[in-house]
Design a protein around this motif. Structure first.
Motif, mmCIF file in Angstrom:
data_model
loop_
_atom_site.group_PDB
_atom_site.id
_atom_site.type_symbol
_atom_site.label_atom_id
_atom_site.label_comp_id
_atom_site.label_asym_id
_atom_site.label_seq_id
_atom_site.Cartn_x
_atom_site.Cartn_y
_atom_site.Cartn_z
ATOM 1 N N ALA A 1 -3.944 -3.024 -2.381
ATOM 2 C CA ALA A 1 -3.337 -3.922 -1.388
ATOM 3 C C ALA A 1 -4.273 -5.076 -1.071
ATOM 4 O O ALA A 1 -3.849 -6.228 -0.918
ATOM 5 C CB ALA A 1 -2.991 -3.144 -0.123
ATOM 6 N N GLY B 1 -1.775 6.169 2.659
ATOM 7 C CA GLY B 1 -1.017 4.972 2.310
ATOM 8 C C GLY B 1 -0.234 4.432 3.492
ATOM 9 O O GLY B 1 -0.163 3.222 3.713
ATOM 10 N N SER C 1 -2.656 2.820 5.914
ATOM 11 C CA SER C 1 -3.107 1.524 5.411
ATOM 12 C C SER C 1 -2.077 0.432 5.686
ATOM 13 O O SER C 1 -2.438 -0.703 5.991
ATOM 14 C CB SER C 1 -3.383 1.613 3.906
ATOM 15 O OG SER C 1 -4.379 2.564 3.635
ATOM 16 N N ASP C 2 -0.796 0.759 5.556
ATOM 17 C CA ASP C 2 0.243 -0.235 5.839
ATOM 18 C C ASP C 2 0.310 -0.587 7.324
ATOM 19 O O ASP C 2 0.638 -1.710 7.691
ATOM 20 C CB ASP C 2 1.611 0.288 5.387
ATOM 21 C CG ASP C 2 1.910 -0.060 3.929
ATOM 22 O OD1 ASP C 2 1.203 -0.922 3.375
ATOM 23 O OD2 ASP C 2 2.841 0.530 3.362
ATOM 24 N N ALA D 1 0.830 -1.209 0.000
ATOM 25 C CA ALA D 1 0.000 0.000 0.000
ATOM 26 C C ALA D 1 0.864 1.259 0.000
ATOM 27 O O ALA D 1 0.596 2.210 -0.739
ATOM 28 C CB ALA D 1 -0.946 0.000 1.203
ATOM 29 N N PRO E 1 -4.469 3.078 -2.819
ATOM 30 C CA PRO E 1 -3.484 2.105 -2.315
ATOM 31 C C PRO E 1 -4.096 0.972 -1.487
ATOM 32 O O PRO E 1 -3.761 -0.202 -1.726
ATOM 33 C CB PRO E 1 -2.523 2.978 -1.491
ATOM 34 C CG PRO E 1 -2.635 4.341 -2.105
ATOM 35 C CD PRO E 1 -4.071 4.468 -2.484
ATOM 36 N N PRO E 2 -4.997 1.248 -0.522
ATOM 37 C CA PRO E 2 -5.577 0.111 0.197
ATOM 38 C C PRO E 2 -6.429 -0.783 -0.688
ATOM 39 O O PRO E 2 -6.510 -1.995 -0.453
ATOM 40 C CB PRO E 2 -6.414 0.770 1.311
ATOM 41 C CG PRO E 2 -6.586 2.182 0.907
ATOM 42 C CD PRO E 2 -5.392 2.529 0.095
#
Length: 422
Positions: free
Chosen positions: A351, A292, A295-296, A138, A347-348
């Motif tokens: 991912a 982002g 999310s990680d 992500a 990004p999520p």
């Protein structure tokens, strides 16, 4: 081990992300610079808002046709050769758009541009899954997608500057714009085979131990069993994520293709329109990078997708009110929130799409979701153009964009907690 892997991933990031960001910056600029050329092009060619909106969005039908074959080709031939060929092709088509004199030629070239660019974005998402373990995708995807706001932050003022200089004895201002911004794609296409590495196993710039650590970190990830794919679970996941992505692309490309024209119609000075658009995407860029990272780091990821979608919907509803009241500053702030939310959700989304998938099915999964979702990029500009011609206002089209994002957030909220990752 984690510290050692972090060091390897930093090296990987500095090696592959700047190049990918530059390539997508050029790709996205060639895709949306039509928004800056629109007023002058319509002036010279007599295109209606509905025709312009249809042509702007027709790009995504071309992408729908070519996306899965392009991604399968990349999986077979490797990123270097495939991306190089795509860039040269779309640079030529983008430049050729400067020479259109009829509606048919305009529509055909927009369709062909979609075919030429089709494999690039999903190809890079697939490329990142080859290079990165799941827990880092992500953040890296956000870094790659930073090219989207950067294309507007830098490309907006640049496009306005080119247009402000006027045309030449042979070319109108909008023709000069399209030609100048097509050239970098062709030049970079020639350079890509010498700058890109296809897989971690081929990375001579990593030591043998670093390559081994990186490959093990990717190979150790749990995967969905093939039986789950055969049972039809994959089809449901593709449909759900494609629908969510559709709502995001509907809103983002409505904004990309119409915001410069909205500002022009609201009385903004032409020389400042590029800077106004740039400011919107500064807000979006910051929001996307922050989300982002969130999310990680988040333990449970479902909410990392629906929360930014809700925020984006608020932004587009606000923009609908601002465009009706002719409040330019409020409009820009609302579009900033809308773009930050929609880009922050990207990004999520990817991912979750790539989590736990076999490499053999991943290229098709990514391409299918991207191709179907990108139809929102056709629908958004086209719907707003038709509604603007019918009602003489941009309000209805922006409300539709906001409603779509609410639907996308609802689809994510409805995912079962025990649902297998895609």
């Amino acid at each position: 081990m984690d510290a050692e892997l972090d060091g390897v991933l930093r090296r990987v990031g500095w090696r592959i992300l700047p190049l990918l960001l530059l390539l997508y910056f050029v790709a996205y600029l060639d895709r949306v610079n039509l928004g800056f050329a629109a007023t002058a092009m319509q002036r010279d060619l007599g295109f209606s808002n509905a025709l312009y909106g249809t042509g702007a969005g027709l790009f995504f039908f071309g992408a729908l046709v070519a996306q899965v074959p392009s991604n399968l080709l990349l999986a077979r031939l490797g990123a270097r050769r495939t991306i190089a060929a795509l860039m040269i092709a779309w640079g030529c088509v983008s430049g050729a758009t400067a020479f259109v004199h009829s509606a048919h030629a305009f529509l055909v070239l927009r369709l062909l541009l979609g075919v030429a660019e089709a494999g690039f974005y999903p190809g890079v998402i697939y490329y990142l899954t080859i290079w990165l373990p799941r827990g880092r995708r992500a953040g890296f995807t956000a870094g790659f997608l930073f090219a989207i706001p950067m294309a507007s932050i830098l490309g907006g003022p640049m496009s306005s500057w080119i247009l402000a200089r006027g045309g030449t004895a042979r070319f109108a201002d909008w023709q000069v714009l399209l030609l100048m911004e097509a050239a970098p794609a062709i030049l970079l296409g020639v350079a890509v085979p010498f700058l890109m590495t296809d897989t971690p196993a081929e990375a001579k710039w990593l030591s043998e131990s670093e390559r081994g650590l990186l490959l093990r970190s990717i190979a150790d990830e749990p995967v969905v069993k093939d039986a789950a794919v055969i049972s039809g679970g994959l089809a449901g996941h593709v449909a759900r994520f494609a629908a969510i992505y559709f709502t995001m692309q509907f809103a983002l490309y409505t904004q990309s293709f119409w915001l410069p024209k909205m500002l022009h119609d609201m009385g903004a000075a032409p020389r400042w329109i590029g800077w106004d658009v740039s400011g919107v995407y500064v807000i979006a860029a910051v929001g996307m990078l922050v989300w982002g990272r969130v999310s990680d780091n988040a333990a449970g990821r479902r909410w990392t997708l629906w929360v930014p979608l809700v925020l984006a919907a608020v932004g587009y509803f606000g923009a609908a009110g601002a465009v009706g009241s002719r409040g330019i500053v409020l409009l820009l702030l609302c579009f900033g929130l809308g773009a930050a939310g929609a880009l922050g959700a990207t990004p999520p989304l990817w991912a979750q799409v790539t989590e736990g998938r076999h490499t053999e099915t991943l290229a098709v999964t990514i391409a299918a979701i991207n191709a179907l979702g990108n139809l929102g990029g056709f629908a958004g500009p086209s719907v707003l153009g038709k509604l603007q011609d019918s009602f003489g206002s941009y309000t209805a089209g922006l409300i539709v964009a906001g409603v779509g994002l609410v639907v996308g957030a609802g689809l994510q909220m409805m995912r079962r907690r025990d649902e297998q990752p895609v």
